[in-house]
Design a protein around this motif. Sequence first.
Motif, PDB file in Angstrom:
ATOM      1  N   LYS A   4       0.824  -1.220   0.000  1.00  0.00           N
ATOM      2  CA  LYS A   4       0.000   0.000   0.000  1.00  0.00           C
ATOM      3  C   LYS A   4       0.854   1.263   0.000  1.00  0.00           C
ATOM      4  CE  LYS A   4      -3.566  -2.318   2.787  1.00  0.00           C
ATOM      5  NZ  LYS A   4      -4.243  -2.322   4.102  1.00  0.00           N
ATOM      6  N   GLY A   5       2.177   1.088  -0.103  1.00  0.00           N
ATOM      7  CA  GLY A   5       3.061   2.250  -0.156  1.00  0.00           C
ATOM      8  C   GLY A   5       3.550   2.746   1.188  1.00  0.00           C
ATOM      9  N   LEU A   6       3.302   1.952   2.261  1.00  0.00           N
ATOM     10  CA  LEU A   6       3.762   2.343   3.602  1.00  0.00           C
ATOM     11  C   LEU A   6       4.896   1.409   4.016  1.00  0.00           C
ATOM     12  CD1 LEU A   6       3.353   4.110   6.125  1.00  0.00           C
ATOM     13  CD2 LEU A   6       1.691   2.427   6.940  1.00  0.00           C
ATOM     14  N   PHE A   7       6.099   1.953   4.129  1.00  0.00           N
ATOM     15  CA  PHE A   7       7.279   1.126   4.404  1.00  0.00           C
ATOM     16  C   PHE A   7       7.716   1.276   5.857  1.00  0.00           C
ATOM     17  CE2 PHE A   7       7.163   1.979  -0.118  1.00  0.00           C
ATOM     18  CZ  PHE A   7       7.348   0.709  -0.644  1.00  0.00           C
ATOM     19  N   ILE A   8       7.682   0.168   6.582  1.00  0.00           N
ATOM     20  CA  ILE A   8       8.121   0.144   7.977  1.00  0.00           C
ATOM     21  C   ILE A   8       9.248  -0.878   8.092  1.00  0.00           C
ATOM     22  CG2 ILE A   8       7.447  -0.384  10.356  1.00  0.00           C
ATOM     23  CD1 ILE A   8       4.645   0.674   9.589  1.00  0.00           C
ATOM     24  N   GLU A   9      10.330  -0.469   8.725  1.00  0.00           N
ATOM     25  CA  GLU A   9      11.518  -1.322   8.768  1.00  0.00           C
ATOM     26  C   GLU A   9      11.426  -2.407   9.842  1.00  0.00           C
ATOM     27  OE1 GLU A   9      15.390   0.966   7.578  1.00  0.00           O
ATOM     28  OE2 GLU A   9      14.245   2.226   8.932  1.00  0.00           O
ATOM     29  N   ASP A  10      12.232  -3.450   9.651  1.00  0.00           N
ATOM     30  CA  ASP A  10      12.412  -4.434  10.717  1.00  0.00           C
ATOM     31  C   ASP A  10      13.528  -3.924  11.619  1.00  0.00           C
ATOM     32  OD1 ASP A  10      15.054  -6.325   9.894  1.00  0.00           O
ATOM     33  OD2 ASP A  10      14.103  -5.201   8.269  1.00  0.00           O
ATOM     34  N   THR A  11      13.631  -4.497  12.804  1.00  0.00           N
ATOM     35  CA  THR A  11      14.581  -3.988  13.805  1.00  0.00           C
ATOM     36  C   THR A  11      16.019  -4.052  13.314  1.00  0.00           C
ATOM     37  OG1 THR A  11      13.060  -4.951  15.424  1.00  0.00           O
ATOM     38  CG2 THR A  11      15.144  -4.104  16.259  1.00  0.00           C
ATOM     39  N   GLU A  12      16.367  -5.146  12.661  1.00  0.00           N
ATOM     40  CA  GLU A  12      17.750  -5.342  12.240  1.00  0.00           C
ATOM     41  C   GLU A  12      18.201  -4.284  11.229  1.00  0.00           C
ATOM     42  OE1 GLU A  12      20.655  -9.150  11.688  1.00  0.00           O
ATOM     43  OE2 GLU A  12      18.491  -9.437  11.709  1.00  0.00           O
ATOM     44  N   SER A  13      17.313  -3.898  10.333  1.00  0.00           N
ATOM     45  CA  SER A  13      17.653  -2.857   9.349  1.00  0.00           C
ATOM     46  C   SER A  13      17.973  -1.537  10.037  1.00  0.00           C
ATOM     47  CB  SER A  13      16.506  -2.648   8.362  1.00  0.00           C
ATOM     48  OG  SER A  13      16.229  -3.830   7.655  1.00  0.00           O
ATOM     49  N   ILE A  14      17.183  -1.214  11.056  1.00  0.00           N
ATOM     50  CA  ILE A  14      17.414   0.030  11.804  1.00  0.00           C
ATOM     51  C   ILE A  14      18.738  -0.050  12.555  1.00  0.00           C
ATOM     52  CG2 ILE A  14      16.554   1.510  13.665  1.00  0.00           C
ATOM     53  CD1 ILE A  14      13.700   0.588  12.854  1.00  0.00           C
ATOM     54  N   LEU A  15      18.996  -1.191  13.198  1.00  0.00           N
ATOM     55  CA  LEU A  15      20.249  -1.350  13.940  1.00  0.00           C
ATOM     56  C   LEU A  15      21.460  -1.214  13.019  1.00  0.00           C
ATOM     57  CD1 LEU A  15      19.297  -4.303  16.335  1.00  0.00           C
ATOM     58  CD2 LEU A  15      19.875  -1.953  17.008  1.00  0.00           C
ATOM     59  N   GLN A  16      21.360  -1.806  11.839  1.00  0.00           N
ATOM     60  CA  GLN A  16      22.471  -1.733  10.885  1.00  0.00           C
ATOM     61  C   GLN A  16      22.748  -0.286  10.500  1.00  0.00           C
ATOM     62  OE1 GLN A  16      24.248  -4.549  10.199  1.00  0.00           O
ATOM     63  NE2 GLN A  16      25.673  -3.038   9.367  1.00  0.00           N
ATOM     64  N   LYS A  17      21.667   0.458  10.285  1.00  0.00           N
ATOM     65  CA  LYS A  17      21.794   1.878   9.922  1.00  0.00           C
ATOM     66  C   LYS A  17      22.427   2.676  11.068  1.00  0.00           C
ATOM     67  CE  LYS A  17      17.896   4.035   9.379  1.00  0.00           C
ATOM     68  NZ  LYS A  17      16.586   4.337   8.760  1.00  0.00           N
ATOM     69  N   LEU A  18      22.035   2.369  12.303  1.00  0.00           N
ATOM     70  CA  LEU A  18      22.571   3.076  13.466  1.00  0.00           C
ATOM     71  C   LEU A  18      24.052   2.775  13.676  1.00  0.00           C
ATOM     72  CD1 LEU A  18      19.567   2.652  15.951  1.00  0.00           C
ATOM     73  CD2 LEU A  18      20.284   4.749  14.784  1.00  0.00           C
ATOM     74  N   VAL A  19      24.459   1.544  13.377  1.00  0.00           N
ATOM     75  CA  VAL A  19      25.886   1.186  13.449  1.00  0.00           C
ATOM     76  C   VAL A  19      26.677   2.050  12.468  1.00  0.00           C
ATOM     77  CG1 VAL A  19      27.589  -0.615  12.945  1.00  0.00           C
ATOM     78  CG2 VAL A  19      25.531  -1.195  14.236  1.00  0.00           C
ATOM     79  N   GLU A  20      26.161   2.135  11.252  1.00  0.00           N
ATOM     80  CA  GLU A  20      26.840   2.909  10.203  1.00  0.00           C
ATOM     81  C   GLU A  20      26.914   4.397  10.535  1.00  0.00           C
ATOM     82  OE1 GLU A  20      24.549   1.897   6.768  1.00  0.00           O
ATOM     83  OE2 GLU A  20      25.186  -0.215   6.811  1.00  0.00           O
ATOM     84  N   GLU A  21      25.890   4.878  11.264  1.00  0.00           N
ATOM     85  CA  GLU A  21      25.853   6.302  11.606  1.00  0.00           C
ATOM     86  C   GLU A  21      26.664   6.632  12.857  1.00  0.00           C
ATOM     87  OE1 GLU A  21      21.717   7.223  11.926  1.00  0.00           O
ATOM     88  OE2 GLU A  21      21.374   7.174   9.747  1.00  0.00           O
ATOM     89  N   GLY A  22      27.211   5.594  13.505  1.00  0.00           N
ATOM     90  CA  GLY A  22      28.027   5.839  14.696  1.00  0.00           C
ATOM     91  C   GLY A  22      27.239   6.084  15.962  1.00  0.00           C
ATOM     92  N   CYS A  23      26.015   5.581  16.010  1.00  0.00           N
ATOM     93  CA  CYS A  23      25.193   5.710  17.221  1.00  0.00           C
ATOM     94  C   CYS A  23      25.894   4.986  18.378  1.00  0.00           C
ATOM     95  CB  CYS A  23      23.819   5.109  16.963  1.00  0.00           C
ATOM     96  SG  CYS A  23      22.709   5.194  18.380  1.00  0.00           S
ATOM     97  N   GLU A  24      25.814   5.553  19.576  1.00  0.00           N
ATOM     98  CA  GLU A  24      26.531   4.974  20.714  1.00  0.00           C
ATOM     99  C   GLU A  24      25.644   4.170  21.655  1.00  0.00           C
ATOM    100  OE1 GLU A  24      28.548   8.224  22.596  1.00  0.00           O
ATOM    101  OE2 GLU A  24      30.045   8.392  20.998  1.00  0.00           O
ATOM    102  N   GLU A  25      24.393   4.579  21.781  1.00  0.00           N
ATOM    103  CA  GLU A  25      23.499   3.911  22.742  1.00  0.00           C
ATOM    104  C   GLU A  25      22.169   3.566  22.083  1.00  0.00           C
ATOM    105  OE1 GLU A  25      21.110   4.954  26.891  1.00  0.00           O
ATOM    106  OE2 GLU A  25      23.013   5.958  26.500  1.00  0.00           O
ATOM    107  N   VAL A  26      21.747   2.316  22.261  1.00  0.00           N
ATOM    108  CA  VAL A  26      20.477   1.867  21.686  1.00  0.00           C
ATOM    109  C   VAL A  26      19.646   1.164  22.752  1.00  0.00           C
ATOM    110  CG1 VAL A  26      19.374   0.328  20.014  1.00  0.00           C
ATOM    111  CG2 VAL A  26      21.432   1.548  19.379  1.00  0.00           C
TER     112      VAL A  26
END
Length: 268
Positions: A56-78
């Motif tokens: 329907k055009g609504l994209f919601i990520e799974d947890t792992e995709s978000i975590l991978q993105k946060l690793v790449e962005e240098g996030c320190e605390e999750v």
Amino acid sequence: MKSLKALIVISFGSTFTETRLKDIGGIEQALAEAFPAYTQYRAFTSNFIRKRLAEKGLFIEDTESILQKLVEEGCEEVILQPTHLLHGEEFEQKIEALASTYASKFKKFIVSQPLIVEEEDYKLTAAAIASQFPPLGKNEGIVLMGHGTPRNNNKAHGYTYNKMQEIFDSMKLPIVVGTVEEEDNPNFDAVLKKVLERGYKKVHMYPLMVVAGDHANNDMYGDEVDSWKCQIEARGVKTEGHLHGIGRNKAIQALYAQHVLVAMSKSH
């Protein structure tokens, strides 16, 4: 500026727009207000629901995709905060299991808990749910439809849902708790028996679920002859449906915020 602190609110998900907005969204908003220093992300664990929404055009990520993105962005605390009701397979396999892969990639990696885990959680949840009911007339009761769990401990003894029933009984509230899964315990037959034994002339029906999705709208209060509503009404008992999940209950939202605080305190 990339966020150094992230809070991922993880839900099973729902294809129902209102429930995403008010049930899941209600919890997310409460957590955003409670923890403004954290950038918040939404994740759904149900692949089926994410696929349906994507169509329907609504994209919601799974947890792992978000975590991978946060690793790449240098996030320190999750912090991972599930909105799941119980400590079941969905939580263990799709949330807790991520720690083995991702905990070492952040300075701090915190997995918080579903709504009901400890003994005290049952009492607090029961009190929170009881706060949402309307004033009842004579011979009126409440029916709560839970999902059930594939866990053997609930199938054999109905521990989770019978425990909630015991607490509501101790609070002297006219509430009957059941599960939508027929092979689970207590199932609809047990619910119907109790409703008739107690002599209710009318029951208010609510989902004992974070979201009011397919089970609430169809299995509980749909117009098919095998819905709980139709089967109860066939026995001469009036019904009134309340199609909203406990996620929009302010007291329930506060319990999720409390879980985050407890998880943070244990991580120091």
